[in-house]
Design a protein around this motif. Sequence first.
Motif, PDB file in Angstrom:
ATOM      1  N   PRO A 198     -11.447 -36.913 -20.991  1.00 57.12           N
ATOM      2  CA  PRO A 198     -12.032 -36.437 -19.728  1.00 57.12           C
ATOM      3  C   PRO A 198     -12.450 -37.600 -18.837  1.00 57.12           C
ATOM      4  O   PRO A 198     -12.705 -38.712 -19.307  1.00 57.12           O
ATOM      5  CB  PRO A 198     -13.250 -35.628 -20.195  1.00 57.12           C
ATOM      6  N   PHE A 209     -15.401 -31.715 -11.908  1.00 56.55           N
ATOM      7  CA  PHE A 209     -14.858 -30.694 -12.796  1.00 56.55           C
ATOM      8  C   PHE A 209     -13.399 -30.484 -12.392  1.00 56.55           C
ATOM      9  O   PHE A 209     -13.089 -30.249 -11.229  1.00 56.55           O
ATOM     10  CB  PHE A 209     -15.643 -29.391 -12.645  1.00 56.55           C
ATOM     11  N   ARG A 226     -16.688 -27.669 -20.300  1.00 55.46           N
ATOM     12  CA  ARG A 226     -17.578 -28.126 -19.233  1.00 55.46           C
ATOM     13  C   ARG A 226     -16.944 -29.198 -18.345  1.00 55.46           C
ATOM     14  O   ARG A 226     -17.502 -29.564 -17.303  1.00 55.46           O
ATOM     15  CB  ARG A 226     -18.894 -28.652 -19.813  1.00 55.46           C
ATOM     16  N   HIS A 227     -15.801 -29.708 -18.752  1.00 53.16           N
ATOM     17  CA  HIS A 227     -15.146 -30.775 -17.988  1.00 53.16           C
ATOM     18  C   HIS A 227     -13.920 -30.297 -17.219  1.00 53.16           C
ATOM     19  O   HIS A 227     -13.556 -30.911 -16.213  1.00 53.16           O
ATOM     20  CB  HIS A 227     -14.714 -31.906 -18.926  1.00 53.16           C
ATOM     21  N   ARG A 248     -20.935 -24.395 -16.045  1.00 55.68           N
ATOM     22  CA  ARG A 248     -21.470 -25.372 -15.112  1.00 55.68           C
ATOM     23  C   ARG A 248     -22.429 -24.778 -14.087  1.00 55.68           C
ATOM     24  O   ARG A 248     -23.153 -25.501 -13.414  1.00 55.68           O
ATOM     25  CB  ARG A 248     -20.305 -26.053 -14.373  1.00 55.68           C
TER      26      ARG A 248
END
Length: 250
Positions: A198, A209, A226-227, A248
């Motif tokens: 990431p 994101f 979450r990435h 998020r």
Amino acid sequence: MKMNFTKDNDLLIVPDVHGRAFWREPVLQGDYAHVVFLGDYTDPYPHEYISPAEAMSVFEEIVDFAALHPEKVTLLLGNHDMHYVSPLYGSIAQSSRYNYALLDRVNNLYQKHKELFALAFDATYEGVECLLTHAGVSEVWLHEHRQLVGAPIADNINSLADSTDGILALADVGYERGGWALSGSPLWADCHEVASSPLPDDGDNVAPFQIFGHTQMGSPRPLVNRHMACLDCQRTFMLSEVLDLSGRLS
């Protein structure tokens, strides 16, 4: 230019089309502030019984809609588009199902409406910075091309199409996809390359994101953490939906 979205002013995201029709109703009849197509309009899969000519007609329909609403539509390029658009890219990283009979037709359509197309798109939603590309940006690929690319923002990625060195960087195909590069480019990265590498935060700047397609999920459920979010699921998504799935927004 970065666009800001809210629950009442949302972004519609259309993953890989490849001649399919799933995009039509949400785009033509949906309620959204802007729509981003994630690329790969032509080169249909044989097992889906969509002919190259049918896929080309769908692509033309999408471009016609975008030309009528240029302020509301962004068409990202995928690897199955870039190999028609750039002879240099196509000579190095030509994708499967390339159709020589469509080369001039696709290229002419692109040249006529070049202002509608991009490689990347920046968006924000409730303070969450988002980067949309066809296949995602891995830290490994960005590290290899940091002097050329700089920060992972849409303007920098879009500028790659304007130089030979940029096209060569876009032609990187990683091991996951049968290539020789350490990681694929934003046109070629496998979702597992992006998931395992990431983008890092850069000082006070939080990594965006990432939202992309390219890697087929085989189900209506996207791969989200979450990435990043890989959305190649043959359905459309709202940006709010994707960020809610990522956690998020909590």
